[in-house]
Design a protein around this motif. Structure first.
Motif, PDB file in Angstrom:
ATOM      1  N   ALA A 153     -42.929  45.483  22.787  1.00  0.00           N
ATOM      2  CA  ALA A 153     -42.830  46.494  23.839  1.00  0.00           C
ATOM      3  C   ALA A 153     -44.225  46.921  24.308  1.00  0.00           C
ATOM      4  CB  ALA A 153     -42.036  47.700  23.353  1.00  0.00           C
ATOM      5  N   LEU A 154     -45.150  47.054  23.353  1.00  0.00           N
ATOM      6  CA  LEU A 154     -46.528  47.413  23.722  1.00  0.00           C
ATOM      7  C   LEU A 154     -47.159  46.326  24.586  1.00  0.00           C
ATOM      8  CD1 LEU A 154     -47.798  48.950  20.354  1.00  0.00           C
ATOM      9  CD2 LEU A 154     -47.359  50.170  22.492  1.00  0.00           C
ATOM     10  N   ALA A 155     -46.824  45.076  24.304  1.00  0.00           N
ATOM     11  CA  ALA A 155     -47.350  43.969  25.116  1.00  0.00           C
ATOM     12  C   ALA A 155     -46.857  44.078  26.551  1.00  0.00           C
ATOM     13  CB  ALA A 155     -46.937  42.629  24.513  1.00  0.00           C
ATOM     14  N   VAL A 156     -45.591  44.463  26.731  1.00  0.00           N
ATOM     15  CA  VAL A 156     -45.063  44.665  28.088  1.00  0.00           C
ATOM     16  C   VAL A 156     -45.803  45.810  28.768  1.00  0.00           C
ATOM     17  CG1 VAL A 156     -43.022  45.341  29.423  1.00  0.00           C
ATOM     18  CG2 VAL A 156     -42.784  43.746  27.521  1.00  0.00           C
ATOM     19  N   LEU A 157     -45.989  46.914  28.044  1.00  0.00           N
ATOM     20  CA  LEU A 157     -46.701  48.062  28.617  1.00  0.00           C
ATOM     21  C   LEU A 157     -48.127  47.697  29.023  1.00  0.00           C
ATOM     22  CD1 LEU A 157     -45.560  50.946  26.223  1.00  0.00           C
ATOM     23  CD2 LEU A 157     -44.807  50.538  28.582  1.00  0.00           C
ATOM     24  N   GLY A 158     -48.706  46.716  28.324  1.00  0.00           N
ATOM     25  CA  GLY A 158     -50.060  46.268  28.658  1.00  0.00           C
ATOM     26  C   GLY A 158     -50.171  45.693  30.055  1.00  0.00           C
ATOM     27  N   GLY A 159     -49.043  45.315  30.649  1.00  0.00           N
ATOM     28  CA  GLY A 159     -49.047  44.805  32.009  1.00  0.00           C
ATOM     29  C   GLY A 159     -48.907  45.885  33.057  1.00  0.00           C
ATOM     30  N   GLY A 160     -48.918  47.140  32.616  1.00  0.00           N
ATOM     31  CA  GLY A 160     -48.757  48.244  33.555  1.00  0.00           C
ATOM     32  C   GLY A 160     -50.056  48.977  33.806  1.00  0.00           C
ATOM     33  N   PHE A 161     -49.925  50.231  34.182  1.00  0.00           N
ATOM     34  CA  PHE A 161     -51.083  51.061  34.521  1.00  0.00           C
ATOM     35  C   PHE A 161     -51.003  52.371  33.757  1.00  0.00           C
ATOM     36  CE2 PHE A 161     -50.680  48.199  38.053  1.00  0.00           C
ATOM     37  CZ  PHE A 161     -51.988  47.927  38.433  1.00  0.00           C
ATOM     38  N   GLY A 162     -52.068  53.146  33.852  1.00  0.00           N
ATOM     39  CA  GLY A 162     -52.077  54.454  33.210  1.00  0.00           C
ATOM     40  C   GLY A 162     -52.712  54.395  31.846  1.00  0.00           C
ATOM     41  N   GLY A 163     -52.359  55.366  31.016  1.00  0.00           N
ATOM     42  CA  GLY A 163     -52.908  55.419  29.669  1.00  0.00           C
ATOM     43  C   GLY A 163     -54.156  56.256  29.554  1.00  0.00           C
ATOM     44  N   GLY A 164     -54.694  56.712  30.695  1.00  0.00           N
ATOM     45  CA  GLY A 164     -55.894  57.539  30.651  1.00  0.00           C
ATOM     46  C   GLY A 164     -55.549  58.981  30.309  1.00  0.00           C
ATOM     47  N   PRO A 165     -56.573  59.830  30.175  1.00  0.00           N
ATOM     48  CA  PRO A 165     -56.317  61.238  29.857  1.00  0.00           C
ATOM     49  C   PRO A 165     -55.611  61.940  31.014  1.00  0.00           C
ATOM     50  CG  PRO A 165     -58.632  60.908  30.429  1.00  0.00           C
ATOM     51  CD  PRO A 165     -58.010  59.546  30.356  1.00  0.00           C
ATOM     52  N   VAL A 166     -54.602  62.733  30.689  1.00  0.00           N
ATOM     53  CA  VAL A 166     -53.899  63.508  31.707  1.00  0.00           C
ATOM     54  C   VAL A 166     -53.985  64.985  31.349  1.00  0.00           C
ATOM     55  CG1 VAL A 166     -52.347  61.647  32.399  1.00  0.00           C
ATOM     56  CG2 VAL A 166     -51.688  63.144  30.517  1.00  0.00           C
ATOM     57  N   VAL A 167     -53.581  65.834  32.291  1.00  0.00           N
ATOM     58  CA  VAL A 167     -53.865  67.256  32.177  1.00  0.00           C
ATOM     59  C   VAL A 167     -53.267  67.877  30.919  1.00  0.00           C
ATOM     60  CG1 VAL A 167     -51.871  67.940  33.615  1.00  0.00           C
ATOM     61  CG2 VAL A 167     -53.900  69.408  33.487  1.00  0.00           C
ATOM     62  N   VAL A 168     -52.074  67.459  30.517  1.00  0.00           N
ATOM     63  CA  VAL A 168     -51.383  68.125  29.417  1.00  0.00           C
ATOM     64  C   VAL A 168     -52.032  67.837  28.061  1.00  0.00           C
ATOM     65  CG1 VAL A 168     -49.645  66.360  28.887  1.00  0.00           C
ATOM     66  CG2 VAL A 168     -49.057  68.770  28.658  1.00  0.00           C
ATOM     67  N   VAL A 169     -52.815  66.758  27.956  1.00  0.00           N
ATOM     68  CA  VAL A 169     -53.457  66.420  26.681  1.00  0.00           C
ATOM     69  C   VAL A 169     -54.978  66.578  26.753  1.00  0.00           C
ATOM     70  CG1 VAL A 169     -51.629  64.881  25.918  1.00  0.00           C
ATOM     71  CG2 VAL A 169     -53.497  63.945  27.278  1.00  0.00           C
ATOM     72  N   SER A 170     -55.454  67.389  27.687  1.00  0.00           N
ATOM     73  CA  SER A 170     -56.900  67.580  27.860  1.00  0.00           C
ATOM     74  C   SER A 170     -57.280  69.021  27.545  1.00  0.00           C
ATOM     75  CB  SER A 170     -57.306  67.242  29.302  1.00  0.00           C
ATOM     76  OG  SER A 170     -56.966  65.907  29.609  1.00  0.00           O
ATOM     77  N   ASP A 171     -58.543  69.198  27.221  1.00  0.00           N
ATOM     78  CA  ASP A 171     -59.072  70.522  26.895  1.00  0.00           C
ATOM     79  C   ASP A 171     -60.306  70.812  27.748  1.00  0.00           C
ATOM     80  OD1 ASP A 171     -57.255  71.067  24.704  1.00  0.00           O
ATOM     81  OD2 ASP A 171     -58.423  69.656  23.499  1.00  0.00           O
ATOM     82  N   GLY A 172     -60.694  72.089  27.790  1.00  0.00           N
ATOM     83  CA  GLY A 172     -61.974  72.499  28.346  1.00  0.00           C
ATOM     84  C   GLY A 172     -62.210  72.099  29.790  1.00  0.00           C
ATOM     85  N   GLU A 173     -63.446  71.641  30.062  1.00  0.00           N
ATOM     86  CA  GLU A 173     -63.829  71.324  31.443  1.00  0.00           C
ATOM     87  C   GLU A 173     -63.006  70.175  32.008  1.00  0.00           C
ATOM     88  OE1 GLU A 173     -68.008  70.699  31.848  1.00  0.00           O
ATOM     89  OE2 GLU A 173     -68.535  72.650  30.992  1.00  0.00           O
ATOM     90  N   ARG A 174     -62.718  69.178  31.167  1.00  0.00           N
ATOM     91  CA  ARG A 174     -61.907  68.055  31.658  1.00  0.00           C
ATOM     92  C   ARG A 174     -60.530  68.557  32.092  1.00  0.00           C
ATOM     93  NH1 ARG A 174     -60.623  63.023  27.800  1.00  0.00           N
ATOM     94  NH2 ARG A 174     -62.294  61.934  28.884  1.00  0.00           N
ATOM     95  N   HIS A 175     -59.931  69.449  31.308  1.00  0.00           N
ATOM     96  CA  HIS A 175     -58.626  69.996  31.659  1.00  0.00           C
ATOM     97  C   HIS A 175     -58.689  70.723  33.000  1.00  0.00           C
ATOM     98  CE1 HIS A 175     -55.686  73.418  31.522  1.00  0.00           C
ATOM     99  NE2 HIS A 175     -54.880  72.397  31.410  1.00  0.00           N
ATOM    100  N   GLN A 176     -59.730  71.528  33.205  1.00  0.00           N
ATOM    101  CA  GLN A 176     -59.869  72.255  34.469  1.00  0.00           C
ATOM    102  C   GLN A 176     -60.003  71.291  35.639  1.00  0.00           C
ATOM    103  OE1 GLN A 176     -63.139  74.970  33.950  1.00  0.00           O
ATOM    104  NE2 GLN A 176     -62.040  76.248  32.480  1.00  0.00           N
TER     105      GLN A 176
END
Length: 412
Positions: free
Chosen positions: A74-97
């Protein structure tokens, strides 16, 4: 083999009915560690607010930690997609802002107000489709459709793409939070990747042809100017944000619609009062959100040794910060287990979070729930839960709602 399924069975049972655990945790000294959640449970209103305000000591990086690790296939299939970067709900501090800023602009009071006529039009059309039948399964016929259509319009998706994107959101939740056989994991991953390719096409289009929509805001927030096309790294980042926003924008509101209608109809006097007094609809929205919170809570992790509620926690301790528990805390809400739409000051609840990570889409969710209750109380005042169709809650802490909600009324 039965013993292998016992931990998952206990977790499912806890998630379908978490309130007894919350009550025990609130009565205990300090914090309670819950093995099924692999976390310390933060259940009192004051403690939840403290964690949400102390963002440097209680980090959000694990807020969406999966309950299940997908298989390598399943992870191999997901590897053909996009995303995975930091998003607002899992960020803190200046990056979150920084990540939150375009969402605040795009979901401003003016933008939400501008979306209300469309939401009202779509709500009426969805009810039209089943009003003469005398029966409906509300989750599929209405609750799983309206929020996706509304957030899809705000984002700027082609309406034809919305059902696939909504489906992909549910499949992402299944893949990361439900134990599935490997073939089903692969199928779910394929649906997630199909959704991501739609969002990637949208992001690339907005880079070359900006519009007045949320997709353009998000692309502008991650893109470096001067390229003829959106670079691959920024495509991944844009898709991650769009996916996170769309899933949050429709799954939570869908859940809130389902639980609200369920509890109003389960408390017949409250439903009849609401039909007689539509001026109580805003209060009913707040009480329903408090009484059975769609987003039961998020995870946090300590960044250093810290004491909370008299419990000493080391760095790296996992917590489950239970908004749903805080909303049943008698010190904040008298008669917390009573569903009462005439309750004073119902908006002091934590159903939409609190502090830096408070839900940016809270007003949009409230508006859709308000419109839903206006439609249903006006057009179907004799609405009832269908006899012989017991309601089962979904086994999740993220989007708590009925799996199905069968309703009946006198057909016209």
């Amino acid at each position: 083999m039965a013993h292998e399924h016992e931990p998952q069975g206990r977790l499912d049972e806890l998630m379908r009915e978490p309130y007894p655990l919350y009550a025990r945790a609130q009565a205990a000294e300090g914090l309670v560690h819950v093995p099924e959640l692999a976390a310390w449970l933060v259940a009192r209103d004051a403690d939840v607010r403290e964690v949400l305000l102390r963002t440097e000591e209680f980090s959000s990086v694990n807020a969406l930690r999966p309950d299940v690790m997908p298989s390598p296939a399943a992870l191999a299939v997901l590897g053909g997609g996009f995303g995975g970067g930091p998003v607002v709900v899992v960020s803190d501090g200046e990056r979150h802002q920084r990540l939150r800023a375009p969402l605040l602009r795009a979901l401003s009071p003016a933008r939400v107000a501008a979306a209300v006529p469309y939401a009202r039009e779509r709500a009426a059309a969805l009810v039209d489709a089943f009003a003469k039948d005398g029966r409906a399964e509300l989750m599929a016929a209405y609750a799983m459709r309206l929020p996706g259509e509304v957030i899809g319009r705000i984002v700027g998706l082609d309406p034809a793409d919305v059902p696939l994107v909504v489906h992909g959101g549910y499949r992402a939740e299944e893949l990361l939070f439900r134990p599935l056989p490997e073939d089903e994991q692969i199928a779910a991953a394929e649906d997630v990747v199909a959704m991501q390719h739609i969002l990637d096409a949208c992001a690339r289009d907005r880079y070359s042809q900006p519009r007045e929509d949320l997709a353009t805001e998000i692309v502008a927030s991650v893109a470096e100017p001067g390229h003829t096309e959106l670079p691959l790294e920024q495509r991944h980042e844009a898709v991650a944000h769009l996916q996170n926003l769309l899933i949050a924008g429709h799954l939570t509101t869908t859940a809130l619609i389902g639980t609200t209608v369920l509890h109003l109809l389960s408390h017949r006097d409250q439903w009849e009062l609401l039909c007689a007094r539509p001026d109580l609809i805003p209060a009913a929205v707040e009480e329903a959100a408090r009484y059975d919170t769609a987003l039961q809570g998020f995870r946090r992790v300590t960044t250093c040794p810290v004491t909370l509620a008299g419990t000493e926690l080391p760095a790296g301790a996992e917590l489950f910060v239970a908004f749903g528990a805080a909303n049943r805390d008698a010190s904040r809400h008298p008669r917390p287990d009573t569903f009462d739409i005439t309750r004073d000051a119902p908006a002091r609840h934590l159903a939409f979070g609190f502090g830096a990570h408070a839900c940016v889409g809270a007003q949009l969710a409230r508006e859709q729930l308000r419109i839903t209750l206006e439609e249903l109380t006006r057009r179907l005042p004799d609405l009832r839960l269908a006899e012989g169709r017991p309601v089962t809650m979904r086994p999740t802490m993220i989007h708590r709602s009925p799996e199905e909600l069968h309703l009946t009324w006198a057909a016209s």
